[in-house]
Design an enzyme around this catalytic site. Structure first.
Site, PDB file in Angstrom:
ATOM      1  N   ASP A  61       0.847  -1.190   0.000  1.00 50.86           N
ATOM      2  CA  ASP A  61       0.000   0.000   0.000  1.00 50.86           C
ATOM      3  C   ASP A  61       0.886   1.246   0.000  1.00 50.86           C
ATOM      4  O   ASP A  61       1.741   1.395  -0.864  1.00 50.86           O
ATOM      5  CB  ASP A  61      -0.961  -0.082   1.201  1.00 50.86           C
ATOM      6  CG  ASP A  61      -1.936   1.074   1.270  1.00 50.86           C
ATOM      7  OD1 ASP A  61      -2.826   1.161   0.422  1.00 50.86           O
ATOM      8  OD2 ASP A  61      -1.793   1.908   2.187  1.00 50.86           O
ATOM      9  N   TYR A 115      -0.373  11.729   3.390  1.00 49.72           N
ATOM     10  CA  TYR A 115      -1.174  11.979   2.190  1.00 49.72           C
ATOM     11  C   TYR A 115      -1.325  13.468   1.882  1.00 49.72           C
ATOM     12  O   TYR A 115      -1.718  13.823   0.771  1.00 49.72           O
ATOM     13  CB  TYR A 115      -2.564  11.360   2.356  1.00 49.72           C
ATOM     14  CG  TYR A 115      -2.564   9.857   2.383  1.00 49.72           C
ATOM     15  CD1 TYR A 115      -2.790   9.114   1.226  1.00 49.72           C
ATOM     16  CD2 TYR A 115      -2.329   9.158   3.568  1.00 49.72           C
ATOM     17  CE1 TYR A 115      -2.786   7.733   1.252  1.00 49.72           C
ATOM     18  CE2 TYR A 115      -2.321   7.772   3.604  1.00 49.72           C
ATOM     19  CZ  TYR A 115      -2.546   7.063   2.435  1.00 49.72           C
ATOM     20  OH  TYR A 115      -2.533   5.691   2.454  1.00 49.72           O
ATOM     21  N   HIS A 128      -7.181  -6.335  -0.469  1.00 49.56           N
ATOM     22  CA  HIS A 128      -6.118  -5.337  -0.420  1.00 49.56           C
ATOM     23  C   HIS A 128      -5.060  -5.687   0.622  1.00 49.56           C
ATOM     24  O   HIS A 128      -3.887  -5.376   0.462  1.00 49.56           O
ATOM     25  CB  HIS A 128      -6.738  -3.968  -0.090  1.00 49.56           C
ATOM     26  CG  HIS A 128      -5.742  -2.870   0.056  1.00 49.56           C
ATOM     27  ND1 HIS A 128      -5.118  -2.281  -1.017  1.00 49.56           N
ATOM     28  CD2 HIS A 128      -5.251  -2.237   1.168  1.00 49.56           C
ATOM     29  CE1 HIS A 128      -4.296  -1.329  -0.591  1.00 49.56           C
ATOM     30  NE2 HIS A 128      -4.358  -1.298   0.726  1.00 49.56           N
TER      31      HIS A 128
END
Length: 367
Positions: free
Chosen positions: A173, A285, A340
């Site tokens: 990720d 982020y 995921h």
């Protein structure tokens, strides 16, 4: 900065570049607003249904026993001289063996690699790191301290502080994003690259702008641009969002996967329920749109990309496109029933695939 004597771009081109930049940032902040409105509506719905539960936030005082399981390795700390930050990691396997460095994703921490710590310690010094801002690693307060340049340099500095000049680098990720960038910027430090459920960063930035479906799946990238509100939304209903990410039918580990135990879930709640524990991870982020696209693209070491086809956040088409950026042996394996959270979902299969890749000759040419 332009070189002395270099010709300036013509006015028309400057206008076009400025217009594209304006459109790009308009898209970013417009979609950020849309995601914020959706989150606000969900919050109001929760308040209307269970007002007492909505604002319940339990700080877990004591770590669950699994976080101190000796079979996973030893808890260690290293302070980086240049940044002054102290990093926490768990290490398994003898010192002096080849280094395997593991970089987790969001919202995870070193514990997401528990199956790999046990598996690979026989032949490697396996180090599962808490990234900058996560868990017991120091968390600078300003979002500017989480730019990709700093995150990449962290890995280089940690490698050197551990007494190594190269490693097998594995990332999942967001940790996969960092792993790609380390491989691009410091290729001499990465003998083999293994990435789990994250495409080459250039593929991601190009694909997301051309495919609205992926733009919607990546809505949290935009939502996280807001101050404080994303952190608050994670705490609603005592971290219901965090729990559902790993356990819900839509985003969690699939029915054929290795589901997280109640103690596993509690370990995540222990780490992220601490005051301020979410700001550092979300700050990763908050610089992303000013750091991409990349100036350099190519990956020159043997690379393995593992992908869970039932990933709720990343479309599988990006995995195959990644091939064009790897100028060496490239292997892609897509697991049809996996989510995921691949290295936790299908640990036995993932470990077997990693072993096979590691034992292949590094001199093989790109397939």
């Amino acid at each position: 900065m332009a070189r002395p004597g270099a010709a300036c771009p013509p006015p028309a081109r400057r206008v076009m570049v400025a217009a594209r930049a304006l459109l790009f940032w308009a898209l970013v902040y417009s979609y950020c607003g849309v995601c914020a409105c959706i989150a606000g509506l969900r919050l109001l719905w929760s308040i209307g249904r269970r007002p007492g539960e909505t604002f319940r936030w339990v700080v877990r005082e004591n770590p669950p026993a699994c976080l101190n399981d000796p079979s996973l390795g030893t808890h260690c700390y290293v302070r980086i001289k240049d940044s002054g930050l102290r990093f926490h990691y768990v290490a398994a396997g003898e010192r002096g063996k080849p280094l395997m460095l593991l970089l987790h994703g969001f919202p995870e921490f070193w514990y997401s690699w528990r199956h790999q710590l046990r598996e690979f310690k026989s032949e490697y010094r396996v180090v599962a790191l808490d990234l900058r801002g996560y868990g017991e690693t120091d968390a600078p307060s300003h979002k500017e301290n989480y730019k990709l340049d700093f995150l990449i340099t962290d890995i280089k500095d940690i490698l050197e502080s551990l007494g190594y000049n190269k490693c097998v680098l594995i990332g999942h990720d967001w940790g996969g994003m960092i792993a790609w960038l380390v491989a691009i910027c410091y290729p001499e430090m990465v003998t083999k690259l293994i990435v789990v459920n994250f495409p080459h960063p250039s593929v991601f930035t190009e694909y997301i702008l051309r495919h609205p479906s992926q733009l919607m799946k990546s809505g949290y990238y935009f939502f996280f641009q807001m101050p404080w509100f994303p952190e608050f939304m994670f705490t609603v209903n005592d971290f219901k969002v965090l729990k559902s990410l790993f356990t819900s039918q839509a985003t969690g580990i699939g029915r054929k996967g290795c589901r997280l135990t109640a103690e596993d879930i509690e370990s995540y709640l222990y780490v992220f329920s601490q005051p301020g524990a979410l700001t550092g991870p979300i700050n990763h982020y908050r610089n992303i749109f000013s750091c991409l696209p990349l100036q350099h693209h190519e990956v020159i070491m043997p690379t393995l990309l593992l992908w869970g086809e039932r990933d709720a956040f990343m479309e599988v088409e990006m995995a195959e496109i990644t091939r064009i950026y790897v100028k060496n042996h490239f292997r892609l394996t897509i697991l049809s029933e996996a989510s995921h959270w691949l290295q936790q979902d299908q640990p036995d299969i993932v470990n077997k695939l990693i072993w096979t890749f590691l034992k292949e000759e590094t001199t093989r040419k790109r397939e």
